[in-house]
Scaffold this active site. Structure first.
Site, PDB file in Angstrom:
ATOM      1  N   CYS A  76      -7.144 -32.431 -20.506  1.00  0.00           N
ATOM      2  CA  CYS A  76      -5.802 -32.020 -20.074  1.00  0.00           C
ATOM      3  C   CYS A  76      -5.269 -32.760 -18.848  1.00  0.00           C
ATOM      4  CB  CYS A  76      -5.692 -30.524 -19.866  1.00  0.00           C
ATOM      5  SG  CYS A  76      -7.163 -29.579 -20.135  1.00  0.00           S
ATOM      6  N   ARG A 119     -19.987 -31.840 -21.289  1.00  0.00           N
ATOM      7  CA  ARG A 119     -20.132 -30.558 -20.618  1.00  0.00           C
ATOM      8  C   ARG A 119     -21.604 -30.235 -20.480  1.00  0.00           C
ATOM      9  NH1 ARG A 119     -15.468 -27.086 -23.839  1.00  0.00           N
ATOM     10  NH2 ARG A 119     -13.763 -28.480 -23.238  1.00  0.00           N
ATOM     11  N   GLN A 144     -13.256 -33.626 -28.787  1.00  0.00           N
ATOM     12  CA  GLN A 144     -12.263 -32.607 -29.151  1.00  0.00           C
ATOM     13  C   GLN A 144     -11.100 -33.285 -29.842  1.00  0.00           C
ATOM     14  OE1 GLN A 144     -11.465 -30.925 -25.172  1.00  0.00           O
ATOM     15  NE2 GLN A 144     -12.080 -28.985 -26.091  1.00  0.00           N
ATOM     16  N   ASP A 201      -7.939 -32.961 -29.581  1.00  0.00           N
ATOM     17  CA  ASP A 201      -7.137 -32.280 -28.583  1.00  0.00           C
ATOM     18  C   ASP A 201      -5.658 -32.606 -28.737  1.00  0.00           C
ATOM     19  OD1 ASP A 201      -7.064 -30.600 -26.478  1.00  0.00           O
ATOM     20  OD2 ASP A 201      -8.099 -31.938 -25.074  1.00  0.00           O
ATOM     21  N   HIS A 206      -1.800 -31.674 -26.439  1.00  0.00           N
ATOM     22  CA  HIS A 206      -1.052 -30.869 -25.469  1.00  0.00           C
ATOM     23  C   HIS A 206       0.419 -30.945 -25.818  1.00  0.00           C
ATOM     24  CE1 HIS A 206      -4.879 -31.514 -23.371  1.00  0.00           C
ATOM     25  NE2 HIS A 206      -4.674 -30.278 -22.979  1.00  0.00           N
ATOM     26  N   LYS A 213      -4.065 -16.819 -25.685  1.00  0.00           N
ATOM     27  CA  LYS A 213      -4.448 -17.808 -26.687  1.00  0.00           C
ATOM     28  C   LYS A 213      -4.634 -17.163 -28.056  1.00  0.00           C
ATOM     29  CE  LYS A 213      -9.429 -17.329 -25.999  1.00  0.00           C
ATOM     30  NZ  LYS A 213     -10.727 -17.987 -25.984  1.00  0.00           N
ATOM     31  N   HIS A 252      -2.121 -25.955 -24.967  1.00  0.00           N
ATOM     32  CA  HIS A 252      -3.322 -26.744 -25.210  1.00  0.00           C
ATOM     33  C   HIS A 252      -3.832 -26.359 -26.595  1.00  0.00           C
ATOM     34  CE1 HIS A 252      -7.417 -28.253 -23.957  1.00  0.00           C
ATOM     35  NE2 HIS A 252      -7.698 -27.531 -25.015  1.00  0.00           N
TER      36      HIS A 252
END
Length: 602
Positions: free
Chosen positions: A298, A327, A345, A347, A349, A429, A475
């Site tokens: 992000c 991670r 990911q 991902d 945004h 979420k 996100h």
RNA sequence: GCCGAUGUAGCUCAAUGGUAGAGCAAUCGCCUUGUAAGUGAUAGGUUAUGGGUUCGAUUCCCAUCAUCGGCUCCA
């Protein structure tokens, strides 16, 4: 209490069911059997769970598999005694006397007396009665309900499964107890079915299939939780990603690429060093500056947004990236592809004006569902998580966002559950979970509002009024991570991927050496047409080649011998064993390409 | 990270306080094959790693690493 159990209890009336009573009763019988073996043992709690029950014990030594067998036979004897379950309401004082040498029970009694937590340590509204249940030679502090007597448990429909460590009250600061898991069913037949289901799950285990089908591996020398994608696994990923990319381009996403590390200050501003530090790796020092391996994408996407002044005319903006993040996961939680330390990911945004927000939610949910369905997941459920006690951002934004999320769920007629207060501190979420072919649930997508980063990075866009305004930021990880998604895909299909995803779509099997040249020709033709084909020209019998192709779960086997050579044909066998008979090469090609196009499952 | 178990050939698994075996896979032959295993031979291991006990350890002990089943925590 596990999330599964809570869900089950919310969904149906498991707690009132006979199965629940049966399992609860079996837990008592087991506790009695264990205490007879270890008279000095201490008991904690023993509730029913999905598919069975457990009981936690504090015992002088670790339990062995032989102990379990012994306990299980003793349970059968207790069942045979057919002793009644007797409920009694007692005062806290009486309870304390009964369980004077049971410290965990005393702690529970105190909780019940104070009336603010249940036996799991969860807060409760009403102050409960203190009740005990007696059966055979056993007394337990218990709220019930139970069967009428131990004899109502079918002695051949129970089985002790395994021993595991579990913290008292699920808190890692508390002592570690020994938990015995058991399963119990109404009839031996149901037990058998359950055990069959476990066997079936074992066969589909992505770690096992990953090796057998040569899809991926993990190397001690590289490190735990770091996935090596082998050519066949990588081919599946490549196909999946290409589809993913095409769909994103078609639906108004822009791709971005961002680095793997970023300066400490970035992660300070984003708040990751405050809230996510325990999952981040130690910094890397470069020319007296500290850089961190990214645990999320992000902040980078926000920087791209901030690289220019944005107008309301630019919005909504959708940045997508298959971003590889790292991670730190505690060693004990790593699990195949499902829980790893390096993951990619898928991902994205979304940045939009407040007025565009409901429409954007609608879009992202619809888009996500369509992609998941294309991969063959049709049984999808949503979980809406709302504002927790400690939350960033104004109440009004939370309310609007939550309302928009719920509206969309209703409009799409998606089954969903609300997890009140379960949202992240930075926004509400929706998580999407799929049920696989065995009915097991896997989390894939997550769609999260973020009220935190736009503030922290002071993100703005210029409205019609010429003034800067704060955009909404959403996100989204659609497949979740490529690793977990792949693992789920493997288990869902048991390795028999739909043809569009199969790394090898057809194997050509010449019967004898004299057919190899013809077979190679066919292979070339099919490859030219875009099919992923292998020629099995080993010096082996056809039967062996078929067996190998079956084990590799290749969708089509093309047998060629004298007859086929004469007719310029191929003899088609599906991995299901179905024989399609002799076909012209072009006809087969048309059939196969159509199935690829249609993403046929089977 | 915690509790417990495990770690022997590429895979699945045996065996032993006196330097390890099987099946499958692999390699090389023979067979030339019709819808899930044709056949023979060969090769393959510093028994996860590092210490310790012992005349001698792969076996016993300790540590580390990894895996498995859970707990806790999460794409």
């Amino acid at each position: 209490m596990t999330r599964d159990l809570r869900r089950m209890m919310m969904a149906g009336n498991y707690e009132e069911s006979k199965l629940y009573k049966l399992r609860h009763s079996a837990a008592h019988v087991m506790a009695q059997a264990v205490l007879e073996k270890f008279p000095e043992g201490k008991v904690a709690i023993g509730p029913p769970v999905e598919d069975g029950f457990y009981y936690d014990f504090d015992l002088p030594r670790p339990l062995t598999p032989e102990d379990l067998e012994e306990v299980e036979s003793r349970m059968r004897e207790i069942i045979k005694n057919d002793s009644e379950f007797v409920r009694e309401k007692v005062s806290a004082e009486e309870a304390r006397q009964i369980f004077a040498d049971q410290p965990y029970k005393l702690e529970l009694i105190q909780g019940l007396e104070e009336g603010d937590v249940d036996e799991h340590g969860n807060p409760v509204e009403e102050k409960p009665d203190i009740t005990i249940y007696k059966s055979d030679a056993f007394v337990d502090l218990c709220r019930g309900p139970h069967l009428e007597s131990t004899g109502k448990i079918h002695p051949k429909a129970i089985k002790l499964m395994n021993v595991a460590g579990a913290y008292w009250r699920g808190d890692e600061h508390n002592p570690m107890l020994q938990r015995i898991y058991g399963t119990a069913w109404l009839s031996p037949k149901e037990l058998k079915q359950y055990l069959w289901r476990l066997e079936e799950a074992k066969k589909r285990d992505h770690r096992k299939l990953g090796r057998e089908l040569d899809l991926f591996s993990v190397s001690d020398d590289v490190g735990a939780g770091l996935i090596l994608w082998h050519p066949r696994g990588a081919m599946i990923r490549y196909i999946a990603e290409r589809f993913w990319e095409d769909e994103h381009v078609k639906h108004g996403y822009d791709f971005v690429y961002t680095p793997h590390i970023g300066k400490a200050k970035l992660w300070q501003t984003s708040g990751h060093l405050d809230f996510f530090a325990e999952n981040m790796y130690a910094p890397i020092e470069i020319e007296d500056q500290q850089y961190y391996l990214k645990p999320m994408n992000c902040p980078f996407h926000v920087q791209i947004y901030k690289s220019d002044i944005r107008s309301y005319r630019d919005l909504p903006m959708r940045y997508a990236e298959k971003g590889t993040v790292y991670r730190y996961e505690r060693s004990g939680v790593l699990h195949g592809l499902m829980r790893v330390r390096g993951l990619t990911q898928d991902d994205a945004h979304h940045f939009c004006a407040p007025s565009q927000m409901p429409k954007e939610i609608d879009f992202v949910l619809t888009f996500s569902l369509n992609i998941l369905r294309a991969f063959g997941f049709s049984d999808i459920k949503a979980y809406l998580s709302t504002r927790p006690e400690k939350a960033a951002g104004e109440l009004e934004r939370w309310d609007r966002a939550e309302a928009a999320l719920e509206d969309t769920l209703k409009r799409l007629a998606l089954p969903y559950e609300v997890d009140a207060g379960g949202g992240a501190f930075y926004g509400p979420k929706i998580d999407l979970k799929v049920n696989d072919a065995l009915g097991r649930e896997w989390q894939l997508s997550t769609i999260q509002f973020d009220f935190n980063l736009p503030d922290r990075f002071d993100m703005t866009y210029i409205e019609e009024d010429g003034q800067p305004h704060r955009p909404y930021m959403i996100h989204r990880a659609l497949l979740g991570s490529m690793e977990r998604f792949f693992g789920t895909l493997i288990e869902h299909y048991g390795g028999a991927f739909p043809i569009w995803l199969s790394p090898v779509q057809a194997v050509i099997i010449p019967i004898a050496d004299r057919h190899v040249e013809y077979a190679a020709n066919i292979a070339d033709q099919l490859k030219d047409a875009g099919l992923r084909v292998e020629l099995d020209d080993r010096n082996d019998r056809m039967n062996a080649k078929i067996r190998d192709a079956e084990k590799q779960k290749v969708p089509f086997m093309l047998v060629v011998g004298d007859r086929e050579m004469e007719e310029n044909a191929v003899d088609i066998r599906r991995r299901s064993g179905e024989r399609l008979g002799s076909m012209m090469v072009d006809d087969f090609l048309a059939l196969a390409l159509q199935e690829v196009e249609d993403k046929v499952v089977g």
